[in-house]
Design an enzyme around this catalytic site. Structure first.
Site, PDB file in Angstrom:
ATOM      1  N   GLY A  42      30.207  28.774 -23.587  1.00  9.45           N
ATOM      2  CA  GLY A  42      29.780  27.585 -22.873  1.00  9.45           C
ATOM      3  C   GLY A  42      28.683  27.896 -21.882  1.00  9.45           C
ATOM      4  O   GLY A  42      28.198  29.032 -21.787  1.00  9.45           O
ATOM      5  N   GLY A  43      28.297  26.868 -21.114  1.00 10.01           N
ATOM      6  CA  GLY A  43      27.206  27.035 -20.172  1.00 10.01           C
ATOM      7  C   GLY A  43      27.560  27.917 -18.994  1.00 10.01           C
ATOM      8  O   GLY A  43      26.686  28.524 -18.375  1.00 10.01           O
ATOM      9  N   ALA A  45      30.529  30.181 -19.087  1.00 15.08           N
ATOM     10  CA  ALA A  45      31.360  31.329 -19.408  1.00 15.08           C
ATOM     11  C   ALA A  45      31.502  31.477 -20.913  1.00 15.08           C
ATOM     12  O   ALA A  45      31.138  30.582 -21.690  1.00 15.08           O
ATOM     13  CB  ALA A  45      32.744  31.167 -18.762  1.00 15.08           C
ATOM     14  N   VAL A  47      34.686  32.652 -23.742  1.00 18.23           N
ATOM     15  CA  VAL A  47      36.131  32.779 -23.837  1.00 18.23           C
ATOM     16  C   VAL A  47      36.452  33.704 -24.994  1.00 18.23           C
ATOM     17  O   VAL A  47      35.959  33.506 -26.123  1.00 18.23           O
ATOM     18  CB  VAL A  47      36.813  31.420 -24.023  1.00 18.23           C
ATOM     19  CG1 VAL A  47      38.325  31.585 -24.102  1.00 18.23           C
ATOM     20  CG2 VAL A  47      36.458  30.478 -22.876  1.00 18.23           C
ATOM     21  N   LYS A  62      38.579  34.106 -19.956  1.00 17.12           N
ATOM     22  CA  LYS A  62      37.346  33.366 -19.684  1.00 17.12           C
ATOM     23  C   LYS A  62      36.477  34.213 -18.769  1.00 17.12           C
ATOM     24  O   LYS A  62      36.846  34.490 -17.630  1.00 17.12           O
ATOM     25  CB  LYS A  62      37.679  32.026 -19.016  1.00 17.12           C
ATOM     26  CG  LYS A  62      36.472  31.134 -18.765  1.00 17.12           C
ATOM     27  CD  LYS A  62      36.915  29.778 -18.221  1.00 17.12           C
ATOM     28  CE  LYS A  62      35.749  28.830 -18.047  1.00 17.12           C
ATOM     29  NZ  LYS A  62      36.193  27.501 -17.562  1.00 17.12           N
ATOM     30  N   ASP A 153      38.411  16.696 -14.705  1.00 16.19           N
ATOM     31  CA  ASP A 153      37.605  16.954 -15.907  1.00 16.19           C
ATOM     32  C   ASP A 153      38.421  16.686 -17.166  1.00 16.19           C
ATOM     33  O   ASP A 153      38.461  17.502 -18.086  1.00 16.19           O
ATOM     34  CB  ASP A 153      37.091  18.392 -15.892  1.00 16.19           C
ATOM     35  CG  ASP A 153      35.884  18.585 -16.823  1.00 16.19           C
ATOM     36  OD1 ASP A 153      35.235  17.568 -17.155  1.00 16.19           O
ATOM     37  OD2 ASP A 153      35.594  19.729 -17.200  1.00 16.19           O
TER      38      ASP A 153
END
Length: 895
Positions: A42-43, A45, A47, A62, A153
């Site tokens: 992802g932007g 991190a 995983v 993560k 979120d």
């Protein structure tokens, strides 16, 4: 999988040398965790799937990308601690935090069944499955909300599925405790995923449990229909629709959706938090009872409609016919509205608590049913945006409804300003040649520049809606028939401050049905790069926006029609064609489209400059729009916007060059000198900055007056440590030559200089403190002085927290609170506050010399907090930055 117990500790470890990085170059896990493969990227991190070799179980790790700020690192630490304390079957467990150098990783429970988002790849989900997901997600949210925690979120990708298909709520990276005060519940920026964020999150406001329910409503709508309720070509457009657009009924896209479930989802999607359920437990109870009762907002609308029917029915059957003559006129006498009939008789009067600004009479509700719209408020200070500033009265003064002329956050367009607005000016405009009336209003900020033009037309189902947000005061908006489409336009005239303090001729297209009212609201062109990158379209209220130069008001619209528009001013007549083009322009007679293309292109090139664009983008724009730029007011607007775009990207030296060239071409435009002075100060050319600002203050051209450049001169004098410059800056405001208010303003400037210089015994910082009301920052500085002179740090911290609710001084007040907390030993909260304030001030300080000075103060406070926490390296970095900006100020002097 073992339960999260005492054997799970937050550890700080050293990375073993020599091991090959896995999934992320430069990063190696400690030997305890053996990485198997990459699970996702992802932007923020990556995983990884890893085995905990000590416990013999699989986990997810993560790993955050490098370059985290100190504030971000501390936030992650705190959020991991919070996540580890939360134990519920519906949550993904958080086990450990791993730290080394500038790298962070979080070890979490592995949930193997994928996510709800992956199930969406094959289309909408079955109704029963959606209900089950809603039930299980709300169970987890009910637990979080009961614990005083908000997730912030909720989205399909954060709803993971375990081996049995049960929902597990993941990614606690944005969770906050409600009882942690402004430190944890308020941020300087929005947080969450834009497509699923609640309106209050988009506005950067307090995110309570209803924010999670809104995000869940977006998620359930997506699961039911295969699409989100609000989509757009950009995040800006999606955010705009979350703030303003009405969500569609899920049944319009999913006919087999039960009515109760559709109502439940729509209840979650209410704009106001208070119109949703109180928390996850309340929503869960309603879901399980299939009790999606109507929201408070719907009940209010039904009540208003029912009351209106009663009022209108009574008026039609009994009330209005009793009058000897129909209402024909309305007059205002101080706090009282008087309505008379066609025979000159007074029919009724109504007294208001404050001063009545204006009142108009028209058949707003229905033909033959007169109603009176009244604008009233406190004359001196206005009222908070979002308050019902317009009252609509029926027969005998009976209240029919009320309207907020400006939304509670000033539409989200001017987030840096407080929300106080003056009572609006009202008028009536026909929407068409048949005379269907609309209520039109102009509402201006009580202190600063922006204003709003809005409308309401219930006979065609147009709700109270803004037509235009303008960076300056609009002084009039009158109807005109400018084309042959059968509908009328509004011709408005006002100021635009950022485009050179110029006058502006504006053509607006009023909304004529409810669908149009959900289109883009118009904004003055200087906002294209900051709010919505609006392309002019039939659903956009803004048709034409033409700067007319630094022509001083008053202005009068002499005539407007298909043959053109004529404005009267002290400088003489100004003539335009029906599309708002000056008659001597190369664009005259070519309609509105060429100027619309100019503004859209200028907005795009400014956005490009902020994200790495270069001189080639500017040259291409200027070549394409030579004809528009031949108009001196358009050239001025472009130069100021392009310079601002360069400054926002940190290319302040290029902004200086552009502004300097513009002043050589048109030296009479004082705003060019003002902006040149500010940018010169930001790049450290203090003497040149002061000279440019002095030119802006004392020039012969028409401009905004001496207050803005004189204020900027004070901050430049502080940066340079030149007290003589200070004397020169406010000489014209000396007690010998000016009246009381100007003397107090001069005292305020002297107090700001004394604060920055650290001249704590300066008489300007005396006990009378009349100057506190002259500058927004002054009340914070006065309290800071009290802290330095021994006032209780607890009391100062509490008062600073209250001051931080004012967006005009939010960052400065956060710094004051951080400074007080350092004295109290709360370095964790102080570090976060200073980091948030610094981030905001660094952005503002690329354009504003005042914010540039306070950026140095932010570095000093952040350094003090780091030093108190034992982080000497971070402290030295901040102290060095403060000295680089403001070496002559006390907060820039090396410790």
């Amino acid at each position: 999988m073992h339960e999260n117990g005492p054997d799970r500790r937050t550890t700080t470890v050293a990375w073993p040398p020599g091991e090959e990085p896995v999934a992320d170059p430069g990063f190696v896990l400690p030997s305890r965790w053996k990485v198997a493969r990459l699970l996702g990227r992802g932007g923020q991190a990556v995983v990884c799937l890893a085995e905990d070799t000590e416990l013999g179980e699989w986990v997810a790790v993560k790993v955050f990308h490098p370059g985290l700020t100190d504030a971000a690192r501390e936030r992650i630490r705190r959020e991991v601690r919070l996540g580890r304390s939360l134990q519920h079957p519906g949550l993904v467990r958080v086990f450990e935090l791993i730290e080394s150098g500038d790298r962070l990783a979080v070890v979490m429970e592995l949930v193997s069944g994928g996510s709800v988002a992956s199930k969406l790849e094959s289309g909408p989900l079955a109704i029963d499955e959606v209900v089950r997901i809603a039930d299980e997600t709300l169970g987890a949210l009910a637990f979080l909300h009961r614990e005083g925690v908000v997730h912030r979120d909720i989205k399909p990708s954060n709803l993971l599925l375990d081996a049995g298909g049960r929902v597990r709520l993941a990614d606690l990276g944005l969770v906050r405790r409600l009882d942690d005060g402004g430190n944890l519940t308020r941020t300087a920026t929005t947080v969450g995923t834009p497509q699923f964020m609640s309106p209050e999150q988009i506005r950067g406001e307090l995110a309570g449990p209803p924010a999670d329910l809104y995000s869940l409503g977006v998620t359930l709508f997506h699961l039911l229909t295969g699409k989100a309720p609000f989509e757009g070509a950009s995040e800006f457009e999606v955010a705009h629709r979350h703030l303003r657009a009405t969500p569609p009924d899920p049944r319009s896209r999913r006919p087999d959706c039960p009515r109760w479930l559709a109502r439940f989802v729509l209840r979650l999607l209410e704009k106001a938090p208070g119109d949703r359920f109180k928390n996850g437990a309340a929503a869960l109870e309603a879901l399980r009872r299939r009790l999606a009762v109507a929201s408070p907002s719907l009940r209010r609308r039904v009540a208003v409609a029912a009351g209106l029917l009663v009022v209108l029915g009574g008026a039609g059957l009994a009330g209005w016919p009793r009058w000897p003559g129909a209402p024909a006129r309305v007059t205002v006498a101080n706090d009282t509205v008087v309505v008379g009939d066609t025979r000159g008789n007074e029919r009724w009067r109504h007294r208001f608590g404050g001063v009545v600004q204006s009142a108009v009479l028209a058949e707003f509700m229905a033909p033959g049913v007169p109603a009176v719209a009244v604008s009233a408020g406190e004359e001196a200070s206005g009222q908070e945006a979002g308050a019902a500033s317009i009252q609509v009265l029926g027969n005998g003064g009976d209240p029919l409804t009320s309207i907020a002329a400006v939304r509670s956050d000033f539409g989200g367009v001017f987030p840096e300003l407080s929300g106080r607005v003056n009572p609006p000016l009202l008028s009536v405009a026909p929407l068409d040649r048949a005379g269907t009336p609309a209520l039109i209003w102009i509402a201006a900020h009580s202190t600063w520049y922006p204003s709003v033009v809005g409308m309401w037309a219930p006979r065609v189902d147009v709700p109270p809606s803004p037509l235009l947000y303008n960076s300056g005061h609009i002084v009039l908006a009158e109807p005109a028939d400018l084309d042959d489409d059968g509908a009328l336009e509004l011709v408005a005239i006002g100021l635009n401050n950022p485009l050179g303090y110029q006058g502006a001729l504006i053509v607006l297209r009023p909304f004529r049905d409810k669908q149009q009212a959900t289109g883009h609201v118009g904004t003055s062109p200087d906002l294209l790069g900051r709010w919505l990158p609006v392309e002019f379209a039939r659903r956009n209220a803004l048709v034409a926006y033409t700067p007319i130069g630094q022509v001083a008001p008053p202005w009068k619209l002499r005539s407007a029609g298909r043959s053109g528009i004529v404005i009267e001013s002290d400088a003489g007549e100004l003539r335009f064609d029906a599309a708002g083009n000056p008659i001597d322009s190369a664009l005259a007679g070519r309609g509105a489209e060429p100027r619309q293309r100019f503004w859209s292109a200028l907005g795009r090139v400014c956005l490009a400059l902020e994200t790495g664009g270069d001189a080639a983008d500017i040259r291409a724009f200027e070549e394409e729009h030579r004809e528009a730029l031949a108009e001196a007011p358009m050239r001025l607007a472009a130069d100021l916007m392009l310079a601002r775009g360069l400054a926002r990207s940190g290319r302040n030296a290029e902004a200086v060059d552009r502004l300097a060239a513009a002043t050589r071409a048109t030296p009479s435009y004082l705003d060019l000198w003002l902006r040149l002075g500010e940018q010169s100060a930001i790049v450290g050319r203090h003497a040149e900055a002061f000279a440019a600002l002095d030119r802006a203050r004392a020039g012969e051209g028409i401009g905004r007056g001496p207050i803005d450049p004189t204020t900027a001169m004070t901050f430049v004098a502080a940066l340079a440590g030149e007290r003589g410059w200070l004397q020169q800056a406010y000489a014209r405001y000396s007690p010998e030559s000016q009246d009381g208010p100007n003397r107090v303003f001069a005292d305020g400037l002297a107090a700001v200089w004394a604060f920055c210089a650290g001249a704590w015994d300066d008489p300007a910082l005396g006990t009378s403190r009349e100057w506190i009301d002259t500058l927004p920052a002054a009340q914070v500085l006065a309290l800071w002085l009290d802290l330095r002179r021994g006032r209780s740090a607890d009391e100062v911290a509490a008062r600073a927290e209250r001051l931080a609710t004012n967006p005009e001084i939010r960052e400065l007040a956060m710094l004051l609170r951080a400074a007080a907390l350092v004295r109290l030993g709360n370095t964790e909260t102080a570090t976060e506050l200073a980091g948030r304030a610094l981030a905001g001030l660094e952005r503002q300080g690329r354009v504003s010399v005042e914010a540039h000075v306070w950026t140095a103060l932010a570095h000093r406070v952040a350094g003090d907090a780091a030093l108190a926490a034992g982080d000497g390296i971070a402290a030295e970095r901040h102290f060095r930055a403060a000295a680089g900006i403001a070496p002559a100020c006390w907060f820039g002097r090396r410790r």
